[in-house]
Design an enzyme around this catalytic site. Structure first.
Site, short mmCIF file in Angstrom:
data_model
loop_
_atom_site.label_atom_id
_atom_site.label_comp_id
_atom_site.label_asym_id
_atom_site.label_seq_id
_atom_site.Cartn_x
_atom_site.Cartn_y
_atom_site.Cartn_z
N HIS A 289 0.83 -1.21 0.00
CA HIS A 289 0.00 0.00 0.00
C HIS A 289 0.87 1.26 0.00
O HIS A 289 0.63 2.18 -0.80
CB HIS A 289 -0.90 0.00 1.23
CG HIS A 289 -1.70 1.25 1.40
ND1 HIS A 289 -2.97 1.41 0.88
CD2 HIS A 289 -1.41 2.42 2.03
CE1 HIS A 289 -3.43 2.61 1.18
NE2 HIS A 289 -2.50 3.24 1.89
N GLU A 290 1.85 1.31 0.88
CA GLU A 290 2.71 2.49 0.95
C GLU A 290 3.56 2.63 -0.31
O GLU A 290 3.82 3.75 -0.78
CB GLU A 290 3.61 2.43 2.19
CG GLU A 290 2.86 2.41 3.50
CD GLU A 290 1.87 3.56 3.66
OE1 GLU A 290 2.09 4.63 3.05
OE2 GLU A 290 0.88 3.40 4.39
N HIS B 131 1.67 4.42 -2.94
CA HIS B 131 1.74 5.88 -2.87
C HIS B 131 2.96 6.41 -3.63
O HIS B 131 2.89 7.46 -4.28
CB HIS B 131 1.80 6.35 -1.42
CG HIS B 131 0.50 6.26 -0.69
ND1 HIS B 131 -0.68 6.75 -1.22
CD2 HIS B 131 0.18 5.74 0.53
CE1 HIS B 131 -1.67 6.55 -0.34
NE2 HIS B 131 -1.17 5.93 0.71
N HIS C 243 2.91 8.98 -6.82
CA HIS C 243 3.74 10.18 -6.91
C HIS C 243 4.51 10.19 -8.24
O HIS C 243 4.59 11.24 -8.91
CB HIS C 243 4.72 10.21 -5.74
CG HIS C 243 5.50 11.48 -5.63
ND1 HIS C 243 6.69 11.56 -4.97
CD2 HIS C 243 5.26 12.72 -6.12
CE1 HIS C 243 7.16 12.79 -5.03
NE2 HIS C 243 6.32 13.52 -5.73
#
Length: 231
Positions: free
Chosen positions: A101-102, A105, A109
């Site tokens: 999940h991270e 991100h 980006h």
């Protein structure tokens, strides 16, 4: 006239605050449950995060271990995925889900995912508004009976509410990316994807709860302004 320190609009927020407590309980209990379930293929959270980034050509993004629990996050300024020790070193379904999940991100980006770009642009105003908007409006309502102060608070706090709303698609998209990455990368067996989704859905509840509480507070402020305008 209102009694000093009495705010009749607080009743609007109470159900959503209770939902926030439920969401926090849900994410902790679900995470802890699947933290004890090891993934069959034996990868650690750090290994899959680094491998996903490498496959995506994002070798300028670092993966670091950080202290604390459930404070995993992606830092866009330093391009760093920071994972708690139990996620970074962990080989559980929960650890891999959070790590993916991270990492999602970081991919957002890199591809300039629109909601994330909007969220970043809103952050300064939202941070300012979240700290000052609500206090200005409440003090204006309770102590000064000033509709002008309440309306100023509404404008400031509105930026924080918009930030919370824009956060939702950012988090949902990161979770859907995580599941696809775990599946296509072969990091999890097919029967491990369902419990991983449960972990990520539980985490998403906290963002939903935060958005609902913010909207409820904004409705409070609008009601306050209306009460003072009627006086």
């Amino acid at each position: 006239m209102f009694f000093p320190f009495y705010d009749p609009t607080m009743i609007i927020v109470i159900p959503f605050v209770l939902f926030t407590f439920y969401a926090q309980f849900k994410v902790k209990s679900t995470f802890n449950k699947y933290l004890d379930v090891s993934a069959n293929k034996g990868y650690t959270g750090a290994e899959i995060s680094k491998d996903i980034l490498k496959r995506k050509g994002l070798e300028d993004v670092r993966v670091e271990q950080t202290s604390g629990k459930l404070n995993d996050h992606y830092d866009p300024k330093s391009k760093t995925v920071r994972l708690s020790s139990e996620v970074y070193q962990g080989r559980s379904i929960a650890s891999l889900g959070v790590a993916a999940h991270e990492t999602g991100h970081a991919i957002q980006h890199a591809v300039a995912y629109t909601p994330l770009t909007i969220r970043h642009s809103l952050f300064p105003a939202a941070n300012f508004g979240s700290q000052l908007g609500l206090p200005i409006a409440v003090f204006g309502f309770i102590f000064f009976k000033s509709a002008l102060l309440v309306k100023l608070g509404i404008i400031l706090f509105g930026a924080a509410v918009l930030f919370q709303i824009v956060t939702l698609p950012v988090e949902f998209n990161a979770s859907s990316r995580a599941i696809r990455l775990l599946k296509t990368g072969g990091y999890l067996a097919s029967d491990e994807l369902k419990p991983t989704k449960k972990v990520l859905k539980a985490a998403a509840l906290t963002y939903v709860a935060a958005a609902l509480v913010s909207v409820a507070h904004l409705l409070r402020l609008i009601m306050m302004a209306g009460m003072l305008d009627d006086d």
